[in-house]
Design a protein around this motif. Structure first.
Motif, PDB file in Angstrom:
ATOM      1  N   SER A 236      -9.622  -8.254   4.346  1.00  0.00           N
ATOM      2  CA  SER A 236     -10.804  -7.214   4.864  1.00  0.00           C
ATOM      3  C   SER A 236     -11.905  -7.278   3.629  1.00  0.00           C
ATOM      4  CB  SER A 236     -10.153  -5.800   4.885  1.00  0.00           C
ATOM      5  OG  SER A 236      -9.591  -5.483   6.463  1.00  0.00           O
ATOM      6  N   GLU A 315       0.517  -7.189   6.015  1.00  0.00           N
ATOM      7  CA  GLU A 315      -0.554  -6.629   6.750  1.00  0.00           C
ATOM      8  C   GLU A 315      -0.440  -5.088   6.431  1.00  0.00           C
ATOM      9  OE1 GLU A 315      -1.117  -7.654  10.799  1.00  0.00           O
ATOM     10  OE2 GLU A 315      -1.680  -9.729  10.303  1.00  0.00           O
ATOM     11  N   ASP A 316       0.973  -4.665   6.451  1.00  0.00           N
ATOM     12  CA  ASP A 316       1.109  -3.137   6.070  1.00  0.00           C
ATOM     13  C   ASP A 316       0.580  -2.760   4.715  1.00  0.00           C
ATOM     14  OD1 ASP A 316       2.300  -2.862   8.497  1.00  0.00           O
ATOM     15  OD2 ASP A 316       4.466  -3.250   7.711  1.00  0.00           O
ATOM     16  N   ASN A 319      -3.053  -2.502   5.158  1.00  0.00           N
ATOM     17  CA  ASN A 319      -3.646  -1.168   5.929  1.00  0.00           C
ATOM     18  C   ASN A 319      -3.359   0.013   4.905  1.00  0.00           C
ATOM     19  OD1 ASN A 319      -4.242  -2.531   8.082  1.00  0.00           O
ATOM     20  ND2 ASN A 319      -2.260  -2.623   9.223  1.00  0.00           N
ATOM     21  N   ARG A 320      -2.222   0.284   4.084  1.00  0.00           N
ATOM     22  CA  ARG A 320      -2.180   1.208   3.288  1.00  0.00           C
ATOM     23  C   ARG A 320      -3.037   1.208   2.241  1.00  0.00           C
ATOM     24  NH1 ARG A 320       2.995   1.032   0.511  1.00  0.00           N
ATOM     25  NH2 ARG A 320       3.556  -0.832   1.713  1.00  0.00           N
ATOM     26  N   ILE A 322      -6.179   0.207   2.648  1.00  0.00           N
ATOM     27  CA  ILE A 322      -7.388   0.401   3.108  1.00  0.00           C
ATOM     28  C   ILE A 322      -7.572   1.840   3.293  1.00  0.00           C
ATOM     29  CG2 ILE A 322      -8.721   0.348   5.300  1.00  0.00           C
ATOM     30  CD1 ILE A 322      -7.909  -2.630   5.517  1.00  0.00           C
ATOM     31  N   GLU A 323      -6.325   2.653   3.504  1.00  0.00           N
ATOM     32  CA  GLU A 323      -6.336   4.028   3.857  1.00  0.00           C
ATOM     33  C   GLU A 323      -6.557   4.807   2.284  1.00  0.00           C
ATOM     34  OE1 GLU A 323      -2.787   5.222   6.025  1.00  0.00           O
ATOM     35  OE2 GLU A 323      -3.219   7.233   5.124  1.00  0.00           O
ATOM     36  N   ARG A 347     -13.227  -9.861   8.665  1.00  0.00           N
ATOM     37  CA  ARG A 347     -11.689  -9.336   8.750  1.00  0.00           C
ATOM     38  C   ARG A 347     -10.788 -10.365   9.275  1.00  0.00           C
ATOM     39  NH1 ARG A 347      -9.102  -3.262   9.784  1.00  0.00           N
ATOM     40  NH2 ARG A 347      -7.316  -3.847   8.801  1.00  0.00           N
ATOM     41  N   GLY A 349      -6.244 -11.303   9.873  1.00  0.00           N
ATOM     42  CA  GLY A 349      -5.027 -10.864   9.704  1.00  0.00           C
ATOM     43  C   GLY A 349      -4.157 -12.127   9.189  1.00  0.00           C
TER      44      GLY A 349
END
Ligand SMILES: [Zn+2]
Length: 438
Positions: A236, A315-316, A319-320, A322-323, A347, A349
């Motif tokens: 990302s 990917e998890d 995502n964590r 990014i949060e 971006r 995956g």
């Protein structure tokens, strides 16, 4: 007489003189005079070796050889452009390896055809033999030098292959400007060749193959001579804008300051520390390309622009991350009294390469007796785009100490030559139609 390997090394040395830097690297960002000089040299190389050179509207440079009239192409290539003050191998090695691989396979096909014709002349029935049929090529050959893979002068990266695969509109690519206001269209117009509509199109491509230096040190550490890429890391990428208020570095009271550079510094530190929140190797984070406005002495910055990228093999995790980054950036904005905005620029995956292509690459390495391993690519490559639309084979050769985007980038000659041999074997098999597409 020099061997094909000697010729490859001599060609690579000749090509590396374009945009050469004192530290042993190259500096040839997309569409600069150094890039155009390399492209012109490569075009002349293609002509000398029986290829027909064409360019498309996005600046992608092709060399085609027809083996089967009207058949689709096996496309093989990489990119000749570089980052500023970069290494000689990133991209350029893959383009030259592709050119040598295609020239070798084309030569073999010509010899085989002459043998078949001679056999037919001697005895018509021999031509019916299954053996004669299976060695005949099923596809044509095309080498490609993708325009602006690096994205350092014109963002985004992988521009030429993105247009070719329909992911980026041509008009948007051509209108992209560099920091001096020069557009891609203007930069391309300075080239030695203009598009005439005859360059290969996506619809005419059956398969794609690419070889690249690893740019990491996994192959070296695992003792493998070559890597067969089976997946990409997820990535990302963002454009970060930090808005503060311009004021006097001395006279402004500390509590009145809205220092954009301070806000940017907190974001940079947050991005770096974010990686430590996860197991080693699960997250790579970077900030790059800063613009500080007005970037003047005795003036507090009113705005900072920069790039931020996050990459992960999970990917998890991405995502964590990014949060978490979102929370830390909100905190950085509060502490520095600046407004910090993130805009996603790129971006992708965790995407697999086609299993058939991985199997063909592996079988080719085994056939040649090379030690090999499956590899993930952390960096984006033109094959990242191509694999989404055509069956693709992506190969790696080792990078000494994993150094890349640096003048010291180095791949040993024997590793580079093994890579050319492997890419030749892969191209040979692809041209025969051996890639099982599932
Ligand atoms: Zn590259």
């Amino acid at each position: 007489m020099s061997t094909p390997n000697d010729q490859f090394l001599a060609d690579f040395a000749a090509m590396s003189r374009f945009g050469a830097t004192p530290g042993g690297g190259v500096d040839r960002q997309a569409g600069t005079p150094a890039d155009h000089a390399t492209r012109q040299w490569f075009g002349e190389w293609l002509a000398r070796h029986g290829f027909e050179e064409t360019v498309d509207e996005a600046g992608n440079q092709f060399g085609t050889i027809e083996l089967v009239p009207g058949a689709p192409y096996v496309l093989v290539g990489s990119h000749l452009d570089s980052q500023p003050l970069a290494g000689r191998y990133d991209g350029a090695y893959g383009v030259l390896a592709a050119a040598h691989a295609c020239a070798r396979v084309a030569q073999e096909a010509r010899v085989a055809r002459e043998a078949r014709v001679a056999r037919v002349a001697r005895e018509a029935r021999v031509a019916q033999e299954a053996g004669a049929k299976t060695t005949a090529p099923a596809y044509n050959l095309a080498v490609v030098n993708w325009f602006n893979e690096e994205g350092s002068r014109f963002a985004p990266s992988m521009m030429g292959s993105s247009v070719f695969t329909g992911k980026l509109p041509l008009a948007a690519a051509l209108a992209t400007t560099d920091s001096a206001g020069t557009s891609v269209a203007q930069a391309l117009a300075a080239g030695h060749r203009t598009p005439d509509g005859t360059a290969p199109r996506l619809a005419g491509v059956a398969h794609y193959a690419e070889i690249h230096i690893e740019q990491g040190r996994n192959l070296e550490e695992s003792g493998s001579q070559v890597g067969i890429v089976d997946r990409t890391w997820a990535a990302s990428k963002y454009r970060v804008t930090v808005d503060g208020a311009q004021s006097h570095t001395g006279a402004t009271r500390m509590e009145d300051r809205r220092d954009a550079l301070y806000g940017a510094a907190l974001v940079i530190a947050a991005a770096r520390e974010l990686a430590a929140e996860f197991e080693p190797g699960l997250l790579h984070t970077s900030v790059s390309e800063l613009y500080v406005l007005p970037n003047s002495p005795v003036t507090i910055a009113r705005q900072v622009l920069m790039n931020l990228d996050l990459r992960s093999p999970d990917e998890d995790v991405l995502n964590r991350a990014i949060e978490l980054l979102g929370k830390w950036i909100a905190d950085a904005g509060e502490r520095s009294r600046t407004d910090i905005a993130l805009e996603t620029t790129h971006r992708w995956g965790l995407v697999a390469y086609q299993p058939g292509g991985v199997a063909l690459g592996t079988a080719s390495a085994e056939h040649l007796g090379f030690t090999h391993t499956d590899a993930m690519t952390v960096a984006g490559h033109d094959s990242t785009n191509l694999k989404d639309v055509v069956p693709t084979v992506m190969l790696f050769v080792p990078s000494v100490d994993g150094v890349s985007h640096n003048e010291a980038e180095y791949t040993r000659d024997d590793d580079a030559l093994r890579g050319v041999e492997l890419l030749t074997e892969v191209t040979r098999r692809l041209v025969r139609g051996e890639l099982a597409t599932d």
